[in-house]
Design a protein around this motif. Structure first.
Motif, PDB file in Angstrom:
ATOM      1  N   GLY A 163      24.018  -6.640 -42.036  1.00 49.87           N
ATOM      2  CA  GLY A 163      23.277  -5.448 -41.612  1.00 49.87           C
ATOM      3  C   GLY A 163      24.118  -4.199 -41.779  1.00 49.87           C
ATOM      4  O   GLY A 163      23.626  -3.147 -42.189  1.00 49.87           O
ATOM      5  N   HIS A 164      25.403  -4.329 -41.498  1.00 49.09           N
ATOM      6  CA  HIS A 164      26.340  -3.213 -41.646  1.00 49.09           C
ATOM      7  C   HIS A 164      26.485  -2.819 -43.120  1.00 49.09           C
ATOM      8  O   HIS A 164      26.381  -1.635 -43.460  1.00 49.09           O
ATOM      9  CB  HIS A 164      27.697  -3.600 -41.055  1.00 49.09           C
ATOM     10  N   GLU A 165      26.718  -3.799 -43.990  1.00 48.00           N
ATOM     11  CA  GLU A 165      26.888  -3.475 -45.423  1.00 48.00           C
ATOM     12  C   GLU A 165      25.609  -2.852 -45.977  1.00 48.00           C
ATOM     13  O   GLU A 165      25.651  -1.903 -46.755  1.00 48.00           O
ATOM     14  CB  GLU A 165      27.265  -4.722 -46.230  1.00 48.00           C
ATOM     15  N   GLY A 167      23.620  -1.151 -44.325  1.00 47.72           N
ATOM     16  CA  GLY A 167      23.606   0.205 -43.766  1.00 47.72           C
ATOM     17  C   GLY A 167      24.273   1.208 -44.690  1.00 47.72           C
ATOM     18  O   GLY A 167      23.856   2.371 -44.782  1.00 47.72           O
ATOM     19  N   HIS A 168      25.308   0.762 -45.399  1.00 47.36           N
ATOM     20  CA  HIS A 168      25.951   1.659 -46.372  1.00 47.36           C
ATOM     21  C   HIS A 168      25.000   1.969 -47.532  1.00 47.36           C
ATOM     22  O   HIS A 168      24.961   3.097 -48.033  1.00 47.36           O
ATOM     23  CB  HIS A 168      27.238   1.036 -46.908  1.00 47.36           C
ATOM     24  N   ALA A 169      24.240   0.967 -47.956  1.00 47.44           N
ATOM     25  CA  ALA A 169      23.261   1.201 -49.031  1.00 47.44           C
ATOM     26  C   ALA A 169      22.226   2.240 -48.569  1.00 47.44           C
ATOM     27  O   ALA A 169      21.833   3.127 -49.333  1.00 47.44           O
ATOM     28  CB  ALA A 169      22.582  -0.107 -49.412  1.00 47.44           C
ATOM     29  N   LYS A 189      31.218   7.318 -42.294  1.00 53.59           N
ATOM     30  CA  LYS A 189      30.344   6.345 -42.967  1.00 53.59           C
ATOM     31  C   LYS A 189      30.292   5.029 -42.191  1.00 53.59           C
ATOM     32  O   LYS A 189      29.232   4.419 -42.060  1.00 53.59           O
ATOM     33  CB  LYS A 189      30.848   6.087 -44.387  1.00 53.59           C
ATOM     34  N   GLU A 190      31.424   4.624 -41.669  1.00 49.79           N
ATOM     35  CA  GLU A 190      31.466   3.359 -40.932  1.00 49.79           C
ATOM     36  C   GLU A 190      30.697   3.449 -39.615  1.00 49.79           C
ATOM     37  O   GLU A 190      29.995   2.526 -39.224  1.00 49.79           O
ATOM     38  CB  GLU A 190      32.915   2.946 -40.663  1.00 49.79           C
ATOM     39  N   GLN A 191      30.837   4.571 -38.948  1.00 51.18           N
ATOM     40  CA  GLN A 191      30.111   4.761 -37.689  1.00 51.18           C
ATOM     41  C   GLN A 191      28.600   4.780 -37.943  1.00 51.18           C
ATOM     42  O   GLN A 191      27.832   4.203 -37.185  1.00 51.18           O
ATOM     43  CB  GLN A 191      30.562   6.065 -37.018  1.00 51.18           C
ATOM     44  N   ALA A 243      39.793   3.553 -42.337  1.00 48.42           N
ATOM     45  CA  ALA A 243      39.511   3.406 -40.905  1.00 48.42           C
ATOM     46  C   ALA A 243      38.058   2.998 -40.638  1.00 48.42           C
ATOM     47  O   ALA A 243      37.130   3.615 -41.159  1.00 48.42           O
ATOM     48  CB  ALA A 243      39.828   4.705 -40.174  1.00 48.42           C
ATOM     49  N   HIS A 244      37.886   1.960 -39.866  1.00 48.21           N
ATOM     50  CA  HIS A 244      36.553   1.512 -39.462  1.00 48.21           C
ATOM     51  C   HIS A 244      36.305   1.759 -37.978  1.00 48.21           C
ATOM     52  O   HIS A 244      35.195   1.626 -37.505  1.00 48.21           O
ATOM     53  CB  HIS A 244      36.379   0.009 -39.724  1.00 48.21           C
ATOM     54  N   GLY A 245      37.370   2.062 -37.242  1.00 50.31           N
ATOM     55  CA  GLY A 245      37.220   2.303 -35.809  1.00 50.31           C
ATOM     56  C   GLY A 245      37.740   1.163 -34.961  1.00 50.31           C
ATOM     57  O   GLY A 245      37.872   0.028 -35.420  1.00 50.31           O
TER      58      GLY A 245
HETATM   59 ZN   LIG Z   1      31.489  -0.499 -43.624  1.00 44.37          ZN
END
Ligand SMILES: [Zn+2]
Length: 482
Positions: A163-165, A167-169, A189-191, A243-245
């Protein structure tokens, strides 16, 4: 934790004490408005059932390169089909355009495959899942990453990562509508991607998914645990390229999406991130790199720090005593117990010292048994969680009602923020909030437990309570968890 040797208590902490004092009024009076309670998760009922693929799930019709018939690919392909259905529905609703399907999907086995993709090979990227913008491709490692996530946390961990990946799309399709340009930092972008994942999970939790069902208790706990697992290491700067957090930051973004919607996620920008992100490098003077030992001396400092912090409450603070965490006339909640008779926090020093050992990241990644250390802050925060029982008892606040566990986690969060200033005797260091989250994810969490050691049942709610206190101060604790 970090010992600064400094003196002086910032005034902000008095606000905590005063707000704790106001709890009494709030609890005895009539309460109106919307309140968080043990009975719901962001407006949804607390449910318990096995989360995962529905037995009635349709067969996805997707073209996936190099796909296998293994269980993890079945799960992954279903997750992609499902999150695609979510965005097909939600994208026009929030952003006024049709959603264009992702062009390429790739499954690979990092233990055997070596496929050229996105300017690298799958052997180079190894154990990973990623979105590659130039090729509009979502790829995942079915050889190591997916089985590890599924076996360690459950199937919803796999759905979280995909779902996260995805989300980048979504974010690259939105472009300017999500404020995305060449200059956008990784952390923004990660947030956004974590937040989009939260919005998607809300949709599953509401029962809209044909493929998956997720309970708001154990099911969302799988998500929280996987976000914790894939957190950045302490001491990284959020401005760093990759950084992803922290786990704290990542769960924040996920919960924001779960509690609001995709439009709010797209609105996350650098200013928002800068105002609240907790990821930061170690203080150059922090010789212990965030770790101090749990012993008589540091617990003495904790006592002093707590007494100063809560002086404004106007009630005698409990004394921390090393008496094996037993209460002769009350409930023992090892490794730390609040004993009302004597107004003491009775601790088992050896057990706390063990809990206070740093997290063995290597053991965590490989699944090897470790000593169970969660870091110094986890140990200190457990003591703090018992200390605030004493303050509340002094103020006649019920410490065993339905909200008491979450209120405790909230007060621990408020205390953490309040001592985070120059000159504090003890000061939180990078990674400390994540150590608290690690503790909150234990079934037996004491940070989110009432005076009798009964923790709030839900991991999602526990983490949210810690964050409420941390970001909004103790006033939020009395307001949200009466
Ligand atoms: Zn990511």
């Amino acid at each position: 934790m970090e010992r600064t040797g400094g003196r002086g208590v910032r005034r902000a902490f008095l606000a905590l004490a005063v707000a704790v004092a106001t709890l009494t009024a709030a609890c005895s009076g009539e309460i109106e408005g919307e309140l968080r309670s043990e009975g719901e998760i962001a407006g949804l009922p607390i449910t318990h059932f096995e989360s995962g693929l529905r037995t009635s799930a349709p067969k996805p019709r997707l073209n996936v390169e190099n796909v296998s018939s293994e269980e993890d690919d079945r799960l992954a392909v279903a997750a992609i089909a499902d999150v695609s259905a979510f965005w097909k529905e939600q994208f026009p609703r929030h952003f006024g355009e049709q959603f264009q399907p992702v062009s390429r999907l790739l499954s690979y086995d990092s233990t055997t495959d070596d496929i050229n993709v996105c300017g690298a090979t799958t052997a180079d990227v190894a154990m990973n899942a990623f979105y590659c913008p130039p090729e509009d491709l979502v790829a995942w490692d079915r050889g190591t990453l997916l089985p590890l996530l599924r076996q360690r946390f459950g199937p919803m961990a796999v759905v979280t990562v995909l779902g996260h990946e995805f989300g980048h799309a979504v974010q690259y399709r939105l472009g300017a509508k999500a404020g995305i340009s060449e200059q956008t930092s990784t952390i923004v972008k990660e947030q956004q991607a974590d937040c989009f994942t939260g919005a998607y999970f809300r949709w599953i939790a509401e029962g809209h998914s044909q493929y998956f069902e997720v309970s708001t208790s154990e099911g969302l706990n799988q998500v929280m645990a996987s976000l914790f697992f894939i957190r950045d290491s302490p001491g990284q700067s959020h401005a760093a390229a990759g950084a992803h957090g922290t786990a704290f930051d990542r769960t924040y973004a996920f919960q924001l999406g779960f509690e609001t919607d995709a439009a709010k996620c797209a609105a996350i920008d650098q200013a928002d991130v800068d105002s609240r992100i907790t990821e930061r490098p170690f203080d150059p003077d922090d010789a212990g790199m965030g770790d101090i030992s749990v012993n008589d001396q540091t617990l003495g400092m904790l006592q002093q720090s707590l007494d100063e912090s809560f002086a404004g409450a106007g009630v005698p603070g409990p004394k921390i005593v090393n008496q094996g965490a037993s209460c002769p006339n009350g409930v023992s909640t090892p490794p730390a117990s609040y004993c009302q008779d004597s107004n003491t926090v009775s601790i088992d020093m050896a057990a706390l010292a063990e809990l206070g050992q740093p997290i063995d990241r290597e053991a965590e990644l490989t699944g090897r048994e470790s000593g169970g250390g969660l870091g110094d802050f986890a140990a200190f925060a457990e003591v703090v969680s018992r200390y605030v029982q004493g303050i509340q008892v002094g103020l006649n606040v019920p410490v065993d009602n339905a909200n008491a566990g979450l209120r405790t986690a909230c007060l621990v969060g408020a205390w953490t923020a309040a001592i985070d200033h120059d000159g504090a005797l003890l000061r939180p260091s990078p990674g400390d909030l994540d150590e608290a989250i690690a503790e909150l994810l234990l079934p037996r969490s004491l940070i989110a437990a009432d005076v009798n050691g009964h923790p709030a049942v839900n991991g999602f709610a526990r983490i949210e309570a810690l964050r409420q206190g941390y970001l909004n101060g103790s006033g939020a604790c009395s307001a949200e968890y009466p």
